[in-house]
Design an enzyme around this catalytic site. Structure first.
Site, PDB file in Angstrom:
ATOM      1  CD  GLU A 138      -2.815  -1.192   0.037  1.00 25.30           C
ATOM      2  OE1 GLU A 138      -3.340  -0.029  -0.569  1.00 25.30           O
ATOM      3  OE2 GLU A 138      -3.154  -2.214  -0.519  1.00 25.30           O
TER       4      GLU A 138
ATOM      5  CG  HIS B 245      -1.985   2.804  -3.330  1.00 26.03           C
ATOM      6  ND1 HIS B 245      -2.520   3.032  -4.508  1.00 26.03           N
ATOM      7  CD2 HIS B 245      -2.009   1.737  -2.654  1.00 26.03           C
ATOM      8  CE1 HIS B 245      -3.291   1.834  -4.545  1.00 26.03           C
ATOM      9  NE2 HIS B 245      -2.833   0.959  -3.502  1.00 26.03           N
TER      10      HIS B 245
ATOM     11  CD  GLU C  16      -7.397   1.649   2.195  1.00 26.27           C
ATOM     12  OE1 GLU C  16      -8.260   1.808   1.130  1.00 26.27           O
ATOM     13  OE2 GLU C  16      -6.290   2.422   2.351  1.00 26.27           O
ATOM     14  CG  HIS C  17      -5.817  -2.260   2.651  1.00 22.03           C
ATOM     15  ND1 HIS C  17      -6.670  -3.193   1.803  1.00 22.03           N
ATOM     16  CD2 HIS C  17      -5.600  -1.293   2.298  1.00 22.03           C
ATOM     17  CE1 HIS C  17      -6.799  -2.190   0.969  1.00 22.03           C
ATOM     18  NE2 HIS C  17      -6.273  -1.256   1.092  1.00 22.03           N
TER      19      HIS C  17
ATOM     20  CG  HIS D 299     -47.219  13.847  19.004  1.00 23.04           C
ATOM     21  ND1 HIS D 299     -46.968  14.997  18.507  1.00 23.04           N
ATOM     22  CD2 HIS D 299     -46.236  12.876  18.545  1.00 23.04           C
ATOM     23  CE1 HIS D 299     -45.948  15.235  17.784  1.00 23.04           C
ATOM     24  NE2 HIS D 299     -45.396  13.843  17.560  1.00 23.04           N
TER      25      HIS D 299
END
Length: 433
Positions: free
Chosen positions: A261, A264, A331-332, A424
């Site tokens: 990762e 990226h 994330e991972h 109500h």
């Protein structure tokens, strides 16, 4: 650049907070930069999108929407091996998400007490925008991860936006994959301007109710800034991962797993968390040379990540590693430990959990079938992995008979009186039945 190393029990709170915050701080700063772009697209529509394509992508756009001819050219241009790979991976993703749909309950209702019925029905979201990043390459995997569950969920209006190539078209792999997934509404715009177009609509790009997909800090900032106009979906910003390992992990493989990762972008985060001093020392010593095996610009990106948002965290024990991972909510999360199945049950906060030496993140990113569009920036504390449920919504349904009305009337009017909602109560007390 060296590899950042932390002995967690001796790391100060400010440094810990910086690691936990990762690139989200950048997104906070970018909101100011994207606000004028958003307002410009709102005011000038297609004209603004075409000008931003020229400014940011150096692309001359003649038509914002991809034509049938462009789809045909894209399919002809792609290598057969790539088309076969896309089909294989997309087939697995479809099978996994079809199984999710099979588990979506049809309209249901139960009798709560005699004469009182309550239940739910599930409907697809009416319209969604799917953001497919491009950067320096093309990412058809991001498209099939988004489009397949959207189509399976039954979304009627799906709009795909993706930054154009310098030639003024959408890249061939994205167009091929869009058609493979059953979506042909593809628009040549990216960045904050694409999110603004989906939020407000332009002469060409349709307004949608929700947008999903990963992107740069500019995309993430635009989603956040427009959250009062459309549902920005799950926060999916810069990539991040944790490799949680013990002495059973293969050290060499682990170094490459860390980089999965990291490559990226420089705003990515990649951490090895381990209590094994030998593994930590091996990674610290060997990672620089392994990074140097990568071509540029990935080599420079990974060196930068491992000196900033990435690094090695030495914990006190496996339980300590798990605690750090749960606080981070990556994330991972790749578990490379003895009895990974049982350790996984202790992981409460992660976008995805990958188990064992044979399940590197790249397999999940492309072809296992699980979705790779995952919450980032710590949002895995409250958000789930992308699924068909991101494209569905639940509506509650209720029905009361005369018997149920009489059974509930007294208790409900007592509540309405206490909470001072006279209308109500009167709707029950004075009802003609």
């Amino acid at each position: 650049m060296g590899i950042t190393f932390y002995k967690w029990s001796e790391t100060d709170n400010a440094t810990k907070a910086k690691i936990m915050r990762r690139a989200q701080a950048n997104i906070d700063e970018v909101i100011t930069a994207v606000t004028p772009i958003i307002q410009d697209v709102k005011a000038r529509g297609d004209t603004a999108l075409i000008e931003y394509a020229a400014k940011f992508e150096k692309a001359t756009i003649t038509s914002l929407k991809a034509s049938k001819e462009e789809f045909a050219s894209a399919e002809a241009a792609l290598d057969d091996d790539l088309k076969t790979a896309i089909q294989h991976c997309a087939r697995n993703v479809k099978k996994f998400h079809a199984e999710q749909m099979a588990r979506v309950e049809k309209p249901w209702m139960v009798e709560i007490e005699p004469g009182v019925f309550a239940g739910e029905q599930v409907n697809p979201i009416e319209s969604v925008g799917l953001y497919v990043p491009r950067g320096k390459g093309a990412f058809p995997s991001a498209l099939y991860m988004l489009a397949i569950p959207a189509v399976l969920a039954g979304v009627k209006n799906i709009a795909i936006v993706s930054p154009p190539t310098p030639e003024g078209t959408t890249d061939a792999a994205t167009l091929y994959t869009a058609r493979l997934c059953g979506v042909e509404n593809v628009y040549k715009c990216g960045g904050a301007q694409a999110i603004a177009a989906l939020a407000y609509g332009t002469e060409t790009v349709p307004k949608v109710r929700k947008v999903l997909g990963p992107g740069s800090p500019y995309v993430a900032a635009a989603k956040r800034a427009l959250s009062d106009v459309l549902d920005p979906g799950m926060p999916a910003g810069p990539s991040e991962s944790i490799i949680l390992a013990d002495e059973t992990a293969d050290p060499y493989n682990t170094c490459w797993d860390i980089l999965n990762e990291a490559e990226h972008g420089e705003d990515s985060a990649a951490l090895l968390i381990t209590h094994d001093e030998k593994l930590a020392a091996y990674a610290r010593e060997n990672l620089p040379a392994i990074i140097d095996e990568l071509p540029e610009p990935h080599r420079a990106i990974c060196h930068s990540v491992m000196a900033n948002y990435g690094g090695i965290i030495l914990s006190d024990s496996l339980d300590h590693s798990i605690d750090i991972a749960n606080e981070y909510a990556a994330e991972h999360l790749h578990l490379k430990v003895a009895d990974a199945d049982n350790v996984a049950r202790k992981i409460e906060h992660a976008g995805e959990i990958l188990l064992g030496e044979y399940t590197p993140s790249s397999l999940g990113n492309y072809g296992i079938g699980v979705n790779h569009v995952l919450p980032t920036g710590g949002w895995a504390h409250t958000y789930s992995c992308t699924s068909v449920w991101d494209f569905l919504k639940r509506t509650s349904i209720s029905k009361v008979t005369s018997e149920g009305f009489e059974a509930l009337k007294s208790s409900v009017t007592t509540m309405t009186d206490y909470e001072n909602f006279p209308a109500h109560g009167e709707v029950l007390k004075k009802r003609n039945i």
